[in-house]
Scaffold this motif. Structure first.
Motif: not given
Length: 285
Positions: A53-71
Protein backbone atom coordinates in the motif's frame (compact mmCIF):
# COMPACT_ATOMS: atom_id res chain seq x y z
CA UNK A 1 4.17 -14.95 -32.77
CA UNK A 2 4.34 -11.28 -31.81
CA UNK A 3 7.01 -10.43 -29.26
CA UNK A 4 5.75 -9.12 -25.96
CA UNK A 5 7.04 -5.81 -24.67
CA UNK A 6 9.73 -5.99 -22.00
CA UNK A 7 8.74 -5.42 -18.39
CA UNK A 8 11.15 -5.15 -15.49
CA UNK A 9 10.38 -5.67 -11.83
CA UNK A 10 12.26 -5.47 -8.54
CA UNK A 11 11.48 -7.18 -5.23
CA UNK A 12 12.13 -4.77 -2.39
CA UNK A 13 12.85 -6.18 1.06
CA UNK A 14 13.35 -4.65 4.46
CA UNK A 15 13.55 -6.00 7.98
CA UNK A 16 12.73 -2.70 9.66
CA UNK A 17 12.45 0.20 7.26
CA UNK A 18 11.03 3.48 8.45
CA UNK A 19 8.25 5.05 6.42
CA UNK A 20 10.73 7.51 4.91
CA UNK A 21 13.25 4.79 4.05
CA UNK A 22 10.62 2.63 2.36
CA UNK A 23 9.26 5.54 0.36
CA UNK A 24 12.79 6.47 -0.75
CA UNK A 25 13.47 2.94 -1.98
CA UNK A 26 10.22 2.77 -3.90
CA UNK A 27 10.81 6.13 -5.56
CA UNK A 28 14.35 5.15 -6.47
CA UNK A 29 13.01 2.01 -8.17
CA UNK A 30 10.54 4.12 -10.12
CA UNK A 31 13.29 6.56 -11.14
CA UNK A 32 15.43 3.65 -12.40
CA UNK A 33 12.63 2.63 -14.75
CA UNK A 34 11.20 -0.46 -13.07
CA UNK A 35 7.70 -1.31 -14.24
CA UNK A 36 6.75 -3.37 -11.19
CA UNK A 37 7.72 -2.84 -7.55
CA UNK A 38 7.05 -5.99 -5.55
CA UNK A 39 7.02 -6.92 -1.88
CA UNK A 40 7.94 -10.26 -0.36
CA UNK A 41 6.33 -12.43 2.33
CA UNK A 42 8.89 -13.65 4.87
CA UNK A 43 8.62 -13.47 8.63
CA UNK A 44 11.77 -11.39 9.09
CA UNK A 45 10.55 -8.72 6.67
CA UNK A 46 7.95 -5.99 6.85
CA UNK A 47 4.37 -7.17 6.34
CA UNK A 48 3.51 -7.41 2.64
CA UNK A 49 0.10 -5.71 2.56
CA UNK A 50 0.96 -2.38 4.24
CA UNK A 51 4.30 -2.40 2.40
CA UNK A 52 2.47 -2.72 -0.92
CA UNK A 53 0.00 0.00 0.00
CA UNK A 54 2.77 2.43 0.91
CA UNK A 55 4.70 1.57 -2.26
CA UNK A 56 1.65 2.55 -4.28
CA UNK A 57 1.19 5.80 -2.39
CA UNK A 58 4.87 6.70 -2.89
CA UNK A 59 4.92 6.11 -6.66
CA UNK A 60 2.82 6.87 -9.72
CA UNK A 61 3.79 4.70 -12.68
CA UNK A 62 4.85 1.18 -11.57
CA UNK A 63 2.47 -1.64 -10.88
CA UNK A 64 2.68 -3.02 -7.34
CA UNK A 65 3.28 -6.74 -6.94
CA UNK A 66 3.48 -9.41 -4.29
CA UNK A 67 6.44 -11.67 -5.07
CA UNK A 68 5.23 -13.84 -3.61
CA UNK A 69 2.64 -14.32 -0.90
CA UNK A 70 3.05 -17.61 0.96
CA UNK A 71 -0.29 -19.37 0.46
CA UNK A 72 0.34 -21.54 3.51
CA UNK A 73 0.62 -18.53 5.84
CA UNK A 74 -2.85 -17.20 5.02
CA UNK A 75 -6.38 -18.46 5.34
CA UNK A 76 -7.37 -18.69 1.66
CA UNK A 77 -10.71 -16.88 2.09
CA UNK A 78 -9.10 -14.06 4.06
CA UNK A 79 -6.22 -13.88 1.58
CA UNK A 80 -8.72 -13.40 -1.24
CA UNK A 81 -10.46 -10.67 0.75
CA UNK A 82 -7.18 -8.87 1.44
CA UNK A 83 -6.14 -9.00 -2.20
CA UNK A 84 -9.52 -7.70 -3.32
CA UNK A 85 -9.30 -4.78 -0.88
CA UNK A 86 -5.70 -4.05 -1.85
CA UNK A 87 -6.64 -4.08 -5.52
CA UNK A 88 -9.42 -1.57 -4.84
CA UNK A 89 -7.11 0.72 -2.87
CA UNK A 90 -4.39 0.51 -5.54
CA UNK A 91 -6.82 1.50 -8.32
CA UNK A 92 -6.01 -1.54 -10.42
CA UNK A 93 -2.21 -1.36 -10.10
CA UNK A 94 -1.95 -4.67 -8.22
CA UNK A 95 -0.17 -7.74 -9.58
CA UNK A 96 -0.79 -10.70 -7.28
CA UNK A 97 1.94 -13.30 -6.99
CA UNK A 98 1.30 -16.34 -4.79
CA UNK A 99 3.56 -19.28 -3.97
CA UNK A 100 3.90 -22.35 -1.77
CA UNK A 101 6.57 -21.17 0.66
CA UNK A 102 9.84 -23.02 0.98
CA UNK A 103 11.57 -22.06 4.25
CA UNK A 104 10.85 -24.83 6.74
CA UNK A 105 12.06 -22.81 9.73
CA UNK A 106 9.48 -20.11 9.04
CA UNK A 107 6.67 -22.65 9.12
CA UNK A 108 7.98 -24.14 12.34
CA UNK A 109 8.32 -20.76 14.05
CA UNK A 110 4.62 -19.96 13.55
CA UNK A 111 3.32 -23.47 14.17
CA UNK A 112 2.23 -24.21 10.62
CA UNK A 113 2.92 -27.68 9.31
CA UNK A 114 5.55 -27.58 6.58
CA UNK A 115 4.21 -30.77 5.08
CA UNK A 116 5.32 -32.15 1.77
CA UNK A 117 5.84 -30.35 -1.53
CA UNK A 118 2.57 -31.90 -2.66
CA UNK A 119 0.59 -30.67 0.35
CA UNK A 120 1.98 -27.15 -0.06
CA UNK A 121 0.96 -27.14 -3.71
CA UNK A 122 -2.51 -28.29 -2.63
CA UNK A 123 -2.76 -25.25 -0.36
CA UNK A 124 -1.59 -23.00 -3.19
CA UNK A 125 -4.28 -24.44 -5.47
CA UNK A 126 -6.94 -23.72 -2.84
CA UNK A 127 -5.72 -20.15 -2.41
CA UNK A 128 -5.77 -19.50 -6.15
CA UNK A 129 -9.29 -20.88 -6.41
CA UNK A 130 -10.51 -18.58 -3.63
CA UNK A 131 -8.82 -15.56 -5.21
CA UNK A 132 -10.39 -16.24 -8.59
CA UNK A 133 -13.81 -16.69 -6.94
CA UNK A 134 -13.40 -13.43 -5.01
CA UNK A 135 -12.90 -11.54 -8.28
CA UNK A 136 -15.64 -13.32 -10.21
CA UNK A 137 -17.66 -10.90 -12.28
CA UNK A 138 -15.17 -8.06 -11.95
CA UNK A 139 -11.75 -7.13 -13.24
CA UNK A 140 -9.06 -8.90 -11.26
CA UNK A 141 -5.32 -8.29 -10.93
CA UNK A 142 -2.91 -10.34 -12.97
CA UNK A 143 -2.11 -13.59 -11.17
CA UNK A 144 1.50 -14.76 -11.03
CA UNK A 145 2.67 -18.17 -9.85
CA UNK A 146 6.25 -19.29 -10.10
CA UNK A 147 8.19 -22.46 -9.60
CA UNK A 148 10.37 -25.09 -11.18
CA UNK A 149 8.56 -28.39 -10.67
CA UNK A 150 5.97 -29.93 -12.95
CA UNK A 151 2.87 -29.44 -10.84
CA UNK A 152 3.38 -25.77 -10.00
CA UNK A 153 4.33 -24.85 -13.56
CA UNK A 154 1.33 -26.79 -14.88
CA UNK A 155 -0.99 -24.95 -12.47
CA UNK A 156 0.49 -21.59 -13.42
CA UNK A 157 0.26 -22.31 -17.14
CA UNK A 158 -3.36 -23.44 -16.97
CA UNK A 159 -4.87 -20.98 -14.49
CA UNK A 160 -2.72 -17.84 -14.16
CA UNK A 161 -1.71 -14.87 -16.29
CA UNK A 162 2.02 -14.87 -15.56
CA UNK A 163 4.24 -17.93 -15.30
CA UNK A 164 7.36 -17.14 -13.32
CA UNK A 165 10.40 -19.37 -13.72
CA UNK A 166 12.53 -19.35 -10.58
CA UNK A 167 15.24 -21.25 -12.43
CA UNK A 168 16.44 -23.07 -9.34
CA UNK A 169 16.03 -26.42 -7.63
CA UNK A 170 16.80 -27.73 -4.16
CA UNK A 171 20.01 -29.75 -3.90
CA UNK A 172 20.34 -31.76 -0.72
CA UNK A 173 24.14 -31.91 -0.89
CA UNK A 174 24.29 -28.13 -0.54
CA UNK A 175 21.23 -27.79 1.66
CA UNK A 176 19.85 -24.97 -0.47
CA UNK A 177 18.60 -23.93 -3.88
CA UNK A 178 21.02 -23.84 -6.81
CA UNK A 179 20.40 -22.45 -10.27
CA UNK A 180 19.32 -24.40 -13.31
CA UNK A 181 21.37 -24.60 -16.48
CA UNK A 182 20.27 -23.07 -19.77
CA UNK A 183 19.27 -26.53 -21.01
CA UNK A 184 17.17 -27.20 -17.91
CA UNK A 185 15.46 -23.84 -18.21
CA UNK A 186 14.70 -24.44 -21.88
CA UNK A 187 13.03 -27.72 -20.95
CA UNK A 188 11.02 -26.07 -18.15
CA UNK A 189 9.77 -23.29 -20.42
CA UNK A 190 8.84 -25.85 -23.07
CA UNK A 191 6.94 -27.87 -20.49
CA UNK A 192 4.95 -24.84 -19.32
CA UNK A 193 4.15 -23.90 -22.89
CA UNK A 194 2.85 -27.41 -23.62
CA UNK A 195 0.75 -27.40 -20.45
CA UNK A 196 -0.76 -24.04 -21.38
CA UNK A 197 -1.96 -25.34 -24.74
CA UNK A 198 -4.10 -22.75 -26.50
CA UNK A 199 -3.50 -20.28 -23.63
CA UNK A 200 0.24 -20.12 -24.32
CA UNK A 201 0.22 -17.06 -26.63
CA UNK A 202 -1.66 -15.04 -24.03
CA UNK A 203 0.63 -15.87 -21.11
CA UNK A 204 3.46 -13.66 -19.93
CA UNK A 205 6.67 -15.49 -18.99
CA UNK A 206 8.67 -14.08 -16.10
CA UNK A 207 12.15 -14.87 -14.83
CA UNK A 208 13.49 -14.28 -11.32
CA UNK A 209 17.14 -13.30 -11.74
CA UNK A 210 19.54 -14.14 -8.93
CA UNK A 211 22.37 -11.70 -9.65
CA UNK A 212 23.54 -8.87 -11.90
CA UNK A 213 27.30 -8.40 -12.15
CA UNK A 214 28.40 -5.48 -14.31
CA UNK A 215 31.95 -6.15 -15.47
CA UNK A 216 34.19 -6.10 -18.49
CA UNK A 217 35.51 -9.56 -17.57
CA UNK A 218 32.63 -12.01 -17.82
CA UNK A 219 34.62 -15.05 -16.70
CA UNK A 220 35.79 -13.33 -13.54
CA UNK A 221 32.25 -12.13 -13.01
CA UNK A 222 30.98 -15.70 -13.25
CA UNK A 223 33.41 -16.82 -10.57
CA UNK A 224 32.13 -14.10 -8.24
CA UNK A 225 28.65 -15.69 -8.28
CA UNK A 226 29.72 -19.33 -8.28
CA UNK A 227 27.81 -19.85 -5.00
CA UNK A 228 24.61 -19.87 -7.03
CA UNK A 229 25.76 -22.88 -9.04
CA UNK A 230 28.68 -24.57 -7.29
CA UNK A 231 28.44 -27.65 -9.49
CA UNK A 232 28.37 -25.74 -12.79
CA UNK A 233 31.26 -24.96 -15.10
CA UNK A 234 32.18 -21.36 -15.84
CA UNK A 235 30.59 -21.74 -19.28
CA UNK A 236 27.37 -23.00 -17.71
CA UNK A 237 27.31 -20.09 -15.27
CA UNK A 238 27.76 -17.62 -18.13
CA UNK A 239 24.92 -19.27 -20.04
CA UNK A 240 22.54 -19.54 -17.06
CA UNK A 241 19.44 -17.41 -17.76
CA UNK A 242 19.14 -16.36 -14.09
CA UNK A 243 22.59 -14.71 -13.94
CA UNK A 244 23.31 -11.44 -15.73
CA UNK A 245 27.05 -10.92 -16.22
CA UNK A 246 28.90 -8.41 -18.40
CA UNK A 247 28.71 -4.78 -19.43
CA UNK A 248 25.28 -3.12 -19.51
CA UNK A 249 25.23 -3.66 -23.27
CA UNK A 250 26.14 -7.35 -22.92
CA UNK A 251 23.50 -7.90 -20.25
CA UNK A 252 21.02 -6.11 -22.49
CA UNK A 253 21.85 -8.70 -25.15
CA UNK A 254 21.19 -11.44 -22.58
CA UNK A 255 17.76 -9.95 -21.90
CA UNK A 256 16.99 -9.94 -25.62
CA UNK A 257 18.15 -13.55 -25.81
CA UNK A 258 15.73 -14.46 -23.01
CA UNK A 259 12.87 -13.25 -25.16
CA UNK A 260 14.17 -14.81 -28.36
CA UNK A 261 15.10 -18.23 -26.95
CA UNK A 262 12.61 -18.67 -24.12
CA UNK A 263 9.80 -16.21 -24.72
CA UNK A 264 10.60 -14.53 -21.40
CA UNK A 265 9.83 -10.82 -21.66
CA UNK A 266 9.33 -9.97 -17.98
CA UNK A 267 12.42 -9.94 -15.77
CA UNK A 268 12.38 -9.54 -11.98
CA UNK A 269 15.50 -8.80 -9.96
CA UNK A 270 16.15 -8.73 -6.22
CA UNK A 271 16.79 -5.48 -4.40
CA UNK A 272 20.53 -6.05 -4.03
CA UNK A 273 20.87 -5.81 -7.82
CA UNK A 274 18.38 -2.97 -8.32
CA UNK A 275 21.06 -0.36 -9.09
CA UNK A 276 23.21 -2.34 -11.56
CA UNK A 277 20.21 -3.73 -13.39
CA UNK A 278 18.87 -0.20 -13.54
CA UNK A 279 21.83 0.57 -15.84
CA UNK A 280 20.69 -2.29 -18.06
CA UNK A 281 17.16 -0.89 -18.20
CA UNK A 282 18.61 2.45 -19.33
CA UNK A 283 20.58 0.59 -22.03
CA UNK A 284 17.49 -1.19 -23.29
CA UNK A 285 15.32 1.92 -23.37
Amino acid sequence: MQKKEFRFGVVLTSEAASRAEWIAKCRRAEDLGYDVISVSDHLNLTSPFPSAQLAAEATERPRIGTYVLNACFHNPVLLARDLRTLDDFLDGRLEAGIGTGYVAQEFESVGIEFGTPGSRVDRLATALREVRDAFAGRRRPGLLVGGHGDRVLRMAARTCDIVSFVGARFQAEYGRMTIATAEEMRERVGYARRMAGERAPDLEFNLLSKATVLTGDRRAGAESVRRYGPDLTTEQLLAAPTLFIGTPAQVGEQVHELREAYGISYVTVLEHTMEPFGEVIAELR
